[in-house]
Design an enzyme around this catalytic site. Structure first.
Site, PDB file in Angstrom:
ATOM      1  N   HIS A   1     -16.689   3.961  -4.564  1.00  0.00           N
ATOM      2  CA  HIS A   1     -15.268   4.742  -4.589  1.00  0.00           C
ATOM      3  C   HIS A   1     -16.440   5.874  -5.750  1.00  0.00           C
ATOM      4  O   HIS A   1     -14.761   7.029  -5.992  1.00  0.00           O
ATOM      5  CB  HIS A   1     -13.777   4.229  -4.591  1.00  0.00           C
ATOM      6  CG  HIS A   1     -14.206   4.125  -3.179  1.00  0.00           C
ATOM      7  ND1 HIS A   1     -12.203   3.266  -2.701  1.00  0.00           N
ATOM      8  CD2 HIS A   1     -14.199   3.461  -1.905  1.00  0.00           C
ATOM      9  CE1 HIS A   1     -12.524   3.052  -1.153  1.00  0.00           C
ATOM     10  NE2 HIS A   1     -13.935   2.672  -1.208  1.00  0.00           N
TER      11      HIS A   1
ATOM     12  N   ARG B   1       0.757  -1.734  -0.501  1.00  0.00           N
ATOM     13  CA  ARG B   1      -0.057   0.097   0.350  1.00  0.00           C
ATOM     14  C   ARG B   1       0.517   1.656  -0.009  1.00  0.00           C
ATOM     15  O   ARG B   1       0.316   2.227  -0.781  1.00  0.00           O
ATOM     16  CB  ARG B   1      -0.468  -0.091   1.120  1.00  0.00           C
ATOM     17  CG  ARG B   1      -1.695   1.605   1.436  1.00  0.00           C
ATOM     18  CD  ARG B   1      -2.565   1.005   2.470  1.00  0.00           C
ATOM     19  NE  ARG B   1      -3.718   2.486   2.322  1.00  0.00           N
ATOM     20  CZ  ARG B   1      -4.606   2.819   3.716  1.00  0.00           C
ATOM     21  NH1 ARG B   1      -5.208   1.703   4.279  1.00  0.00           N
ATOM     22  NH2 ARG B   1      -5.080   4.013   3.215  1.00  0.00           N
TER      23      ARG B   1
ATOM     24  N   TYR C   1     -14.176  10.576  -2.483  1.00  0.00           N
ATOM     25  CA  TYR C   1     -13.139  10.191  -3.122  1.00  0.00           C
ATOM     26  C   TYR C   1     -13.495  10.824  -4.457  1.00  0.00           C
ATOM     27  O   TYR C   1     -12.072  11.052  -5.322  1.00  0.00           O
ATOM     28  CB  TYR C   1     -13.597   8.543  -3.851  1.00  0.00           C
ATOM     29  CG  TYR C   1     -13.221   7.706  -2.704  1.00  0.00           C
ATOM     30  CD1 TYR C   1     -12.037   7.317  -2.629  1.00  0.00           C
ATOM     31  CD2 TYR C   1     -13.841   7.161  -1.646  1.00  0.00           C
ATOM     32  CE1 TYR C   1     -11.840   6.879  -1.286  1.00  0.00           C
ATOM     33  CE2 TYR C   1     -13.573   6.255  -0.221  1.00  0.00           C
ATOM     34  CZ  TYR C   1     -11.990   5.906  -0.761  1.00  0.00           C
ATOM     35  OH  TYR C   1     -11.737   4.877  -0.193  1.00  0.00           O
TER      36      TYR C   1
ATOM     37  N   CYS D   1     -19.207  -1.460   0.937  1.00  0.00           N
ATOM     38  CA  CYS D   1     -18.389  -0.353   0.941  1.00  0.00           C
ATOM     39  C   CYS D   1     -19.662   0.197   2.219  1.00  0.00           C
ATOM     40  O   CYS D   1     -20.483   0.309   2.488  1.00  0.00           O
ATOM     41  CB  CYS D   1     -18.136   0.443   0.042  1.00  0.00           C
ATOM     42  SG  CYS D   1     -17.146   2.308  -0.347  1.00  0.00           S
TER      43      CYS D   1
ATOM     44  N   ASN E   1     -11.052  -4.152  -1.165  1.00  0.00           N
ATOM     45  CA  ASN E   1      -9.836  -3.317  -2.548  1.00  0.00           C
ATOM     46  C   ASN E   1      -9.608  -3.903  -3.978  1.00  0.00           C
ATOM     47  O   ASN E   1      -8.431  -4.394  -3.475  1.00  0.00           O
ATOM     48  CB  ASN E   1      -9.393  -1.821  -1.727  1.00  0.00           C
ATOM     49  CG  ASN E   1     -11.118  -0.559  -1.103  1.00  0.00           C
ATOM     50  OD1 ASN E   1     -12.182  -0.779  -1.570  1.00  0.00           O
ATOM     51  ND2 ASN E   1     -10.852   0.134  -0.220  1.00  0.00           N
TER      52      ASN E   1
END
Length: 426
Positions: A194, A90, A248, A164, A144
């Site tokens: 998102h 990440r 987002y 989500c 995700n």
């Protein structure tokens, strides 16, 4: 009933456990299996889960397993909450795109594509083993990028739905503004995972009612500043649009400003890693039998409530059909998208499955971006399934946050360089 959580050693898991314990009347679990390859961390989370259940008088048995097949055997539902490559991967997803002048984020843009390429093959292998263990099991994906992963699962014929916490987060915040019970708030939520907008907010006459009144204008008038501050978006824009975008959307509406902020602040991954270290220290305390307050800073607010509602409806313990925002197959609901696209909209959920509700026409300002990102997600899935530098490049070139030849070339090279251990086609 039996539930299994793949990725059960996550620091997220106590949030789920807390929800399962509090909401056991809706979801009467008899056995819960936490599955994770990292044995020491898994046992730490498992012990805390048992203490939380014991404190709240939940009778379920909590088991841990490093063996996937044994863990999912006989499970009625399997939750997926994986992070292939962990926080280290990440951190890279959030760093190398910034070096190319693009948003560094783990679920969208170039970083999101990298995560999809690492994740889809692993999830599909897990899903096949779940299917062999119990063909009737539901797979609930919280991994995700949820839209791409859910599309991969559904394309492969699995009984899968994506989840989500963005929608339930808006529901809870709007209810708090209006000082009403969350069950009285229903969202006109549309888009992709998102990439969503709240085009309407209905205050129901009663929980589960089909009638109510529209209160979005009231929310924007009375609480516009709070909503804008929460989203880090300009209030004049929100009032101009007349909707509440997902936070987002900042990556699209204010791309360059976000890039500058991220370069100054550093990666979210580093912050999360520090939070996780402290959480694991807290979890090791044998006296701890509740989820710690620090967990709220980890993310995933209201995840447990959303998961319980969804699983209860799918397994028929929730008392009939329920309207919930999920990620599921389009099937003509948004006519400008392919049928096999995965959209995030309210759906009727019960033991017979998931049926997205009809949607009024989507305004061009939103539909154009939805269509563009859907095209990217299709190319991203092809790249994840088939591999190849050209497919990675095509997906990046298509993405609205990239869209330039030279930039797509740079990002393709960087993505491959940072993800070689996870890309079997290299």
């Amino acid at each position: 009933m039996k539930l299994a959580i793949v990725g059960g050693g996550s620091t997220y898991t106590p949030e789920l456990i807390d929800g399962f314990a509090r909401l056991r009347d809706s979801l009467p679990i008899g056995e819960l299996v936490l599955i994770d390859p990292v044995a020491d961390r898994l046992e730490l989370i498992g012990a805390l889960a048992r203490r939380i259940f014991a404190k709240q008088g939940h009778p379920a048995t909590v088991r841990t397993s490093t063996a996937l097949d044994a863990g999912v055997a006989g499970a009625d539902a399997v939750l997926l909450q994986l992070r292939v490559g962990g926080q280290a991967a990440r951190g890279q997803d959030e760093t190398w795109p910034l070096e190319c002048g693009c948003v560094g984020q783990e679920t969208t843009g170039a970083g999101g594509l990298a995560k999809a390429l690492r994740t889809v093959p692993v999830v599909l292998e897990i899903a096949e083993r779940v299917r062999r263990a119990n063909q009737a099991a539901w797979i609930v994906d919280f991994t995700n990028p949820v839209g791409i992963v859910t599309r991969a699962l559904q394309t492969a014929g699995h009984r899968a739905v994506g989840l989500c916490n963005v929608a339930i987060g808006f529901q809870r915040k709007f209810a708090a503004h209006l000082q009403v019970a969350p069950e009285l708030i229903r969202l006109d939520h549309v888009g992709l995972n998102h990439l969503t907008w709240e085009r309407g907010v209905t205050l129901l006459d009663a929980p589960g009612a089909t009638t109510g009144r529209e209160v979005l204008p009231e929310l924007l008038t009375g609480f516009g500043t709070e909503i804008a501050d929460d989203l880090h978006l300009p209030l004049p824009l929100i009032r101009r649009l007349g909707v509440v975008p997902s936070y987002y959307l900042r990556y699209y509406y204010q791309h360059d400003a976000v890039v500058a902020e991220l370069r100054e602040q550093g990666s979210r991954a580093a912050q999360v890693a520090e939070i996780e270290r402290e959480l694991l220290r807290l979890y090791a305390d044998p006296a701890l039998d509740t989820k710690p307050e620090l967990l709220s800073r980890r993310g995933g607010a209201f995840y447990s409530e959303a998961a319980v509602q969804l699983i209860a409806a799918l397994l028929g313990t929730g008392g009939g059909a329920d309207i919930q925002v999920v990620n599921t197959r389009n099937d003509g609901v948004l006519p400008f998208l392919p049928d096999d696209a995965v959209i995030e909209v309210p759906a009727a959920v019960d033991a017979t499955g998931v049926r997205p509700l009809p949607q009024r026409p989507v305004e061009p300002l939103f539909a154009g971006l939805i269509a563009a990102v859907t095209a990217y997600e299709q190319l991203a899935l092809e790249a994840a399934l088939k591999g190849g530098r050209d497919r990675v490049f095509d997906a990046l070139l298509c993405h609205p946050l990239v869209g330039q030849i030279e930039l797509a070339e740079q990002l393709t090279d960087a993505l491959i360089a940072h993800n070689k251990p996870y890309l079997s086609w290299i």
